[in-house]
Design an enzyme around this catalytic site. Structure first.
Site, PDB file in Angstrom:
ATOM      1  N   THR A 225      39.326  97.280  43.919  1.00 14.55           N
ATOM      2  CA  THR A 225      38.113  97.969  43.450  1.00 14.55           C
ATOM      3  C   THR A 225      36.953  97.695  44.404  1.00 14.55           C
ATOM      4  O   THR A 225      36.228  98.610  44.815  1.00 14.55           O
ATOM      5  CB  THR A 225      37.754  97.546  42.017  1.00 14.55           C
ATOM      6  OG1 THR A 225      38.931  97.610  41.205  1.00 14.55           O
ATOM      7  CG2 THR A 225      36.686  98.444  41.432  1.00 14.55           C
TER       8      THR A 225
ATOM      9  N   GLY B  35      43.411  95.437  33.780  1.00 14.36           N
ATOM     10  CA  GLY B  35      42.263  94.560  33.552  1.00 14.36           C
ATOM     11  C   GLY B  35      40.937  95.297  33.574  1.00 14.36           C
ATOM     12  O   GLY B  35      40.849  96.458  33.967  1.00 14.36           O
ATOM     13  N   ASP B  36      39.916  94.623  33.121  1.00 18.90           N
ATOM     14  CA  ASP B  36      38.519  95.074  33.207  1.00 18.90           C
ATOM     15  C   ASP B  36      37.706  93.798  32.957  1.00 18.90           C
ATOM     16  O   ASP B  36      38.227  92.682  33.186  1.00 18.90           O
ATOM     17  CB  ASP B  36      38.216  96.167  32.161  1.00 18.90           C
ATOM     18  CG  ASP B  36      36.888  96.887  32.428  1.00 18.90           C
ATOM     19  OD1 ASP B  36      36.853  97.782  33.276  1.00 18.90           O
ATOM     20  OD2 ASP B  36      35.870  96.526  31.795  1.00 18.90           O
TER      21      ASP B  36
ATOM     22  N   ASN C  12      35.573  90.077  39.544  1.00 21.73           N
ATOM     23  CA  ASN C  12      36.595  90.644  40.428  1.00 21.73           C
ATOM     24  C   ASN C  12      36.031  91.715  41.368  1.00 21.73           C
ATOM     25  O   ASN C  12      36.271  91.678  42.586  1.00 21.73           O
ATOM     26  CB  ASN C  12      37.727  91.227  39.571  1.00 21.73           C
ATOM     27  CG  ASN C  12      38.749  91.962  40.405  1.00 21.73           C
ATOM     28  OD1 ASN C  12      38.751  93.198  40.475  1.00 21.73           O
ATOM     29  ND2 ASN C  12      39.588  91.222  41.097  1.00 21.73           N
TER      30      ASN C  12
ATOM     31  N   GLN D  30      37.132 107.375  32.570  1.00 17.27           N
ATOM     32  CA  GLN D  30      38.406 107.081  33.221  1.00 17.27           C
ATOM     33  C   GLN D  30      39.214 108.356  33.494  1.00 17.27           C
ATOM     34  O   GLN D  30      39.902 108.449  34.507  1.00 17.27           O
ATOM     35  CB  GLN D  30      39.216 106.123  32.338  1.00 17.27           C
ATOM     36  CG  GLN D  30      40.337 105.388  33.063  1.00 17.27           C
ATOM     37  CD  GLN D  30      39.848 104.206  33.884  1.00 17.27           C
ATOM     38  OE1 GLN D  30      39.049 103.421  33.406  1.00 17.27           O
ATOM     39  NE2 GLN D  30      40.329 104.080  35.103  1.00 17.27           N
TER      40      GLN D  30
ATOM     41  N   SER E 231      46.303 100.580  40.983  1.00 12.09           N
ATOM     42  CA  SER E 231      47.162 100.432  39.809  1.00 12.09           C
ATOM     43  C   SER E 231      48.238 101.516  39.820  1.00 12.09           C
ATOM     44  O   SER E 231      49.392 101.270  39.480  1.00 12.09           O
ATOM     45  CB  SER E 231      46.346 100.554  38.519  1.00 12.09           C
ATOM     46  OG  SER E 231      45.669  99.354  38.221  1.00 12.09           O
TER      47      SER E 231
ATOM     48  N   LYS F 201      45.883 105.821  31.235  1.00  4.76           N
ATOM     49  CA  LYS F 201      45.777 104.704  32.166  1.00  4.76           C
ATOM     50  C   LYS F 201      44.343 104.229  32.162  1.00  4.76           C
ATOM     51  O   LYS F 201      43.413 105.021  32.292  1.00  4.76           O
ATOM     52  CB  LYS F 201      46.165 105.172  33.586  1.00  4.76           C
ATOM     53  CG  LYS F 201      46.076 104.075  34.630  1.00  4.76           C
ATOM     54  CD  LYS F 201      47.348 103.276  34.675  1.00  4.76           C
ATOM     55  CE  LYS F 201      47.206 101.962  35.416  1.00  4.76           C
ATOM     56  NZ  LYS F 201      46.705 100.836  34.566  1.00  4.76           N
TER      57      LYS F 201
ATOM     58  N   LYS G 103      37.865 109.900  36.700  1.00  5.34           N
ATOM     59  CA  LYS G 103      38.127 108.979  37.810  1.00  5.34           C
ATOM     60  C   LYS G 103      39.600 109.056  38.218  1.00  5.34           C
ATOM     61  O   LYS G 103      39.929 109.199  39.397  1.00  5.34           O
ATOM     62  CB  LYS G 103      37.786 107.559  37.346  1.00  5.34           C
ATOM     63  CG  LYS G 103      37.968 106.488  38.400  1.00  5.34           C
ATOM     64  CD  LYS G 103      37.976 105.085  37.801  1.00  5.34           C
ATOM     65  CE  LYS G 103      36.781 104.794  36.937  1.00  5.34           C
ATOM     66  NZ  LYS G 103      36.631 103.339  36.662  1.00  5.34           N
TER      67      LYS G 103
ATOM     68  N   LYS H  36      41.390 103.592  27.639  1.00  4.53           N
ATOM     69  CA  LYS H  36      40.671 102.317  27.796  1.00  4.53           C
ATOM     70  C   LYS H  36      40.849 101.522  26.511  1.00  4.53           C
ATOM     71  O   LYS H  36      41.108 102.093  25.462  1.00  4.53           O
ATOM     72  CB  LYS H  36      39.171 102.581  27.998  1.00  4.53           C
ATOM     73  CG  LYS H  36      38.440 101.415  28.639  1.00  4.53           C
ATOM     74  CD  LYS H  36      38.567 101.458  30.154  1.00  4.53           C
ATOM     75  CE  LYS H  36      38.048 100.193  30.797  1.00  4.53           C
ATOM     76  NZ  LYS H  36      37.979 100.345  32.274  1.00  4.53           N
TER      77      LYS H  36
HETATM   78  P1  NDP Z   1      34.759  90.434  35.593  1.00  4.58           P
HETATM   79  O1  NDP Z   1      34.943  89.996  34.197  1.00  4.58           O
HETATM   80  O2  NDP Z   1      35.643  89.909  36.648  1.00  4.58           O
HETATM   81  O3  NDP Z   1      33.258  90.194  36.064  1.00  4.58           O
HETATM   82  C1  NDP Z   1      32.194  90.734  35.367  1.00  4.58           C
HETATM   83  C2  NDP Z   1      30.901  90.289  36.012  1.00  4.58           C
HETATM   84  O4  NDP Z   1      29.827  91.031  35.453  1.00  4.58           O
HETATM   85  C3  NDP Z   1      30.591  88.824  35.761  1.00  4.58           C
HETATM   86  O5  NDP Z   1      29.852  88.325  36.830  1.00  4.58           O
HETATM   87  C4  NDP Z   1      29.759  88.887  34.481  1.00  4.58           C
HETATM   88  O6  NDP Z   1      28.916  87.783  34.276  1.00  4.58           O
HETATM   89  C5  NDP Z   1      28.954  90.149  34.719  1.00  4.58           C
HETATM   90  N1  NDP Z   1      28.617  90.753  33.430  1.00  4.58           N
HETATM   91  C6  NDP Z   1      29.474  91.201  32.494  1.00  4.58           C
HETATM   92  N2  NDP Z   1      28.824  91.660  31.405  1.00  4.58           N
HETATM   93  C7  NDP Z   1      27.526  91.511  31.682  1.00  4.58           C
HETATM   94  C8  NDP Z   1      26.354  91.797  30.970  1.00  4.58           C
HETATM   95  N3  NDP Z   1      26.392  92.348  29.735  1.00  4.58           N
HETATM   96  N4  NDP Z   1      25.178  91.509  31.574  1.00  4.58           N
HETATM   97  C9  NDP Z   1      25.136  90.945  32.820  1.00  4.58           C
HETATM   98  N5  NDP Z   1      26.223  90.648  33.541  1.00  4.58           N
HETATM   99  C10 NDP Z   1      27.395  90.921  32.986  1.00  4.58           C
HETATM  100  O7  NDP Z   1      34.862  92.037  35.526  1.00  4.58           O
HETATM  101  P2  NDP Z   1      35.118  93.075  36.723  1.00  4.58           P
HETATM  102  O8  NDP Z   1      34.537  92.578  37.986  1.00  4.58           O
HETATM  103  O9  NDP Z   1      36.527  93.463  36.663  1.00  4.58           O
HETATM  104  O10 NDP Z   1      34.286  94.330  36.195  1.00  4.58           O
HETATM  105  C11 NDP Z   1      32.930  94.568  36.566  1.00  4.58           C
HETATM  106  C12 NDP Z   1      32.610  96.033  36.364  1.00  4.58           C
HETATM  107  O11 NDP Z   1      33.460  96.834  37.191  1.00  4.58           O
HETATM  108  C13 NDP Z   1      32.799  96.568  34.942  1.00  4.58           C
HETATM  109  O12 NDP Z   1      31.842  97.575  34.697  1.00  4.58           O
HETATM  110  C14 NDP Z   1      34.174  97.198  35.004  1.00  4.58           C
HETATM  111  O13 NDP Z   1      34.341  98.184  34.018  1.00  4.58           O
HETATM  112  C15 NDP Z   1      34.143  97.791  36.390  1.00  4.58           C
HETATM  113  N6  NDP Z   1      35.431  98.096  37.016  1.00  4.58           N
HETATM  114  C16 NDP Z   1      36.406  97.156  37.122  1.00  4.58           C
HETATM  115  C17 NDP Z   1      37.585  97.450  37.765  1.00  4.58           C
HETATM  116  C18 NDP Z   1      38.647  96.444  37.996  1.00  4.58           C
HETATM  117  O14 NDP Z   1      39.639  96.777  38.634  1.00  4.58           O
HETATM  118  N7  NDP Z   1      38.505  95.206  37.545  1.00  4.58           N
HETATM  119  C19 NDP Z   1      37.851  98.811  38.261  1.00  4.58           C
HETATM  120  C20 NDP Z   1      36.731  99.709  38.153  1.00  4.58           C
HETATM  121  C21 NDP Z   1      35.596  99.347  37.520  1.00  4.58           C
HETATM  122  P3  NDP Z   1      29.325  86.672  33.171  1.00  4.58           P
HETATM  123  O15 NDP Z   1      30.512  85.972  33.734  1.00  4.58           O
HETATM  124  O16 NDP Z   1      28.121  85.823  33.041  1.00  4.58           O
HETATM  125  O17 NDP Z   1      29.643  87.433  31.914  1.00  4.58           O
HETATM  126  O1  2IT Z   2      37.494 100.908  35.136  1.00  6.23           O
HETATM  127  C1  2IT Z   2      38.573 100.887  35.754  1.00  6.23           C
HETATM  128  O2  2IT Z   2      38.914 101.818  36.504  1.00  6.23           O
HETATM  129  C2  2IT Z   2      39.441  99.723  35.595  1.00  6.23           C
HETATM  130  N1  2IT Z   2      39.057  98.783  34.906  1.00  6.23           N
HETATM  131  C3  2IT Z   2      40.799  99.697  36.237  1.00  6.23           C
HETATM  132  C4  2IT Z   2      41.800 100.418  35.380  1.00  6.23           C
HETATM  133  C5  2IT Z   2      43.230 100.325  35.850  1.00  6.23           C
HETATM  134  O3  2IT Z   2      44.066 100.872  35.120  1.00  6.23           O
HETATM  135  O4  2IT Z   2      43.525  99.747  36.893  1.00  6.23           O
END
Ligand code: NDP
Ligand code: 2IT
Length: 449
Positions: free
Chosen positions: A212, A168-169, A243, A114, A380, A93, A117, A129
């Site tokens: 998250t 998603g991520d 997100n 992961q 999830s 997952k 976690k 992943k």
């Molecule tokens: P999104 O794509 O929704 O948003 C990502 C954000 O981070 C954007 O604002 C983006 O800016 C910025 N960003 C991405 N890459 C870079 C970079 N190299 N340098 C600077 N800024 C950057 O992703 P999420 O919000 O889903 O994910 C954000 C983080 O949280 C990640 O590390 C992800 O692995 C983690 N995460 C996500 C979960 C989820 O449920 N979605 C769960 C747990 C962890 P820009 O648009 O300019 O690229």
């Molecule tokens: O980093 C993370 O935990 C996620 N992007 C969410 C993974 C999931 O299966 O919901």
């Protein structure tokens, strides 16, 4: 890397030799092995059964070509990945990331994290992943759809509701999950909960989108309360505006904090009046625009180029919610110098190892990603349960379960830290608590001779 236990130091040296050119993966493995030294000291049975040696090697790594046709009729080629890291406690997952920086090292670090976690959530989910070096920026809906369909045409062969359940991520939200799900269903002719993060109309869970960011604040709240503090009246800085960042901003504000800065990869905005989240949501969720727009629309705000400067904005609480290694030692020093009392990681591995060490040495409360951002994957897991039951729970029901899970993760990490002689160190506590459940399951299931 300071790995005290001699056996684990050798395990790390082997991982280093076997995975050249994979700095993110080595960083993630090194941090976990460092924490597990007191466990290895007490548990010769785990050493004898090769648990440490096995847990750092993915069960399976799939790499594939993704070809698709852009709007101009050109054939484009990207590389797709899925790492199926560990299935000891449940089906693989973990999310899918679409970003040009994606490579084997990034996918393996994310898959490794992961596993621990998912174990912390207490739900039956193994670790995986995936993703691609595809860059969604500037692509039309049609291009996104064709890419996602091509990606799923190969990924479909390796996943399933009882095998591996992606989500998603970065770069993958409800739009991409929808296109991928449609393709899976077209090929398999079956309706199952093979992906999470789906829209509500075809099996998604209420509160998954918020989970998250909300979970991050629930965890941070537990950590603050244990120290006699809270979000109330605190100034908060959040990196990212995707997100995780958006719903962290929503919950931090609801808990009494004032969010004064957010960012994207081009820069950050500061709004001393407090970030107006409806404006951010309009720009990011509806228009898919850049954060500079916020400063153009909100008179109290200013835009600053470059994303690392965000840590120089004075705050009490910092929530890094963008990407790995975005908060380095300079950022940590700036936060501490400005009186920051707590850092909780929303992104995966956003703080560099020297930044983490600096926070801990300066008594900043520190919540590590694999504990504090587990709310997304936990929800999830709740989406998978609802799909299996052919039922859907209300927003309040899911949110309440999420809140309970985050409290529980805090308690488990704090207790493990205490039991293994590092009280107050949630990095070590989360690694140990997450590891022990997987290790136990691996012991029960034997080794394939
Ligand atoms: P999104 O794509 O929704 O948003 C990502 C954000 O981070 C954007 O604002 C983006 O800016 C910025 N960003 C991405 N890459 C870079 C970079 N190299 N340098 C600077 N800024 C950057 O992703 P999420 O919000 O889903 O994910 C954000 C983080 O949280 C990640 O590390 C992800 O692995 C983690 N995460 C996500 C979960 C989820 O449920 N979605 C769960 C747990 C962890 P820009 O648009 O300019 O690229
Ligand atoms: O980093 C993370 O935990 C996620 N992007 C969410 C993974 C999931 O299966 O919901």
């Amino acid at each position: 890397m300071k790995i005290a236990n001699e056996y684990l130091a050798k395990v790390y040296a082997d991982v280093e030799a076997r995975n050249p050119g994979e700095p993110e993966f080595l960083q993630a493995v090194g941090e976990v092995l460092e924490s597990l030294s007191p466990v290895a000291d007490r548990r010769p049975d785990l050493i004898k059964a090769g648990v440490f040696d096995r847990i750092v090697e993915p069960e399976r790594m799939i790499t594939f070509r993704v070809s698709w046709v852009d709007d101009a009729g050109n054939v484009r080629v990207n590389r797709g990945y899925r790492v199926q890291f560990n299935s000891a406690i449940g089906p693989y997952k973990g999310g899918l990331r679409l970003h040009p920086s994606v490579n084997a090292s990034v996918i393996k670090f994310l898959g490794f994290e992961q596993c621990f976690k998912n174990s912390l959530t207490t739900l039956p989910m193994g670790g995986g992943k995936g993703g691609s070096d595809f860059d969604p920026k500037g692509k039309s809906d049609g291009e996104i759809m064709r890419f996602c369909q091509s990606f799923m045409t190969e990924l479909e062969k390796h996943i399933g509701q009882f095998t591996d359940v992606p989500a998603g991520d970065i770069g993958v939200g409800a739009r991409e999950i929808g296109f991928m799900y449609g393709q899976y269903k077209r090929i398999r002719n079956e309706v199952t909960g093979v992906l999470t993060g789906k829209s509500i109309s075809y099996g998604g869970s209420l509160a998954r989108k918020e989970a998250t960011g909300y979970g991050l604040c629930y965890f941070a709240d537990e950590m603050l309360r244990a120290a006699g503090k809270s979000f109330e009246g605190k100034t908060v800085v959040i990196s990212g505006s995707g997100n995780v960042a958006i719903y962290a901003c929503e919950k931090a504000t609801a808990l009494g904090g004032k969010v004064v800065a957010m960012s994207d990869s081009s820069g950050y905005v500061v709004d001393p009046d407090g970030i107006k989240l409806d404006v951010i949501k309009q720009i990011k969720e509806v228009e898919r625009g850049r954060i500079v727009e916020y400063a153009k629309r909100v008179p109290t705000a200013s835009f600053h180029e470059g994303c690392r400067g965000i840590w120089t904005v004075p705050c009490d609480i910092a929530l890094p919610c963008a990407t790995q290694n975005e908060l380095d030692l300079d950022g940590a020093k700036a936060l501490v110098a400005n009186g920051c009392i707590a850092v909780a990681e929303g992104a995966n591995m956003p703080s560099t190892p020297d930044a983490v060490e600096y926070f801990q040495a300066n008594k900043v409360l520190f919540a590590p990603a694999k504990a504090s951002n587990a709310g997304g994957v936990a929800t999830s897991g709740l989406e998978m349960s609802q799909n299996s039951l052919r039922m859907s729970w209300s927003f309040e029901e899911v949110d309440e379960k999420l809140h309970g899970i985050m409290k529980n993760i805090y308690a488990a990490a704090a207790a493990a830290a205490k039991e293994y002689g590092c009280e107050g160190n949630l990095v070590a506590g989360a690694n140990i608590a997450g590891f022990l459940k997987i290790a136990d399951a691996m012991l029960w299931q034997g080794i394939a001779y």
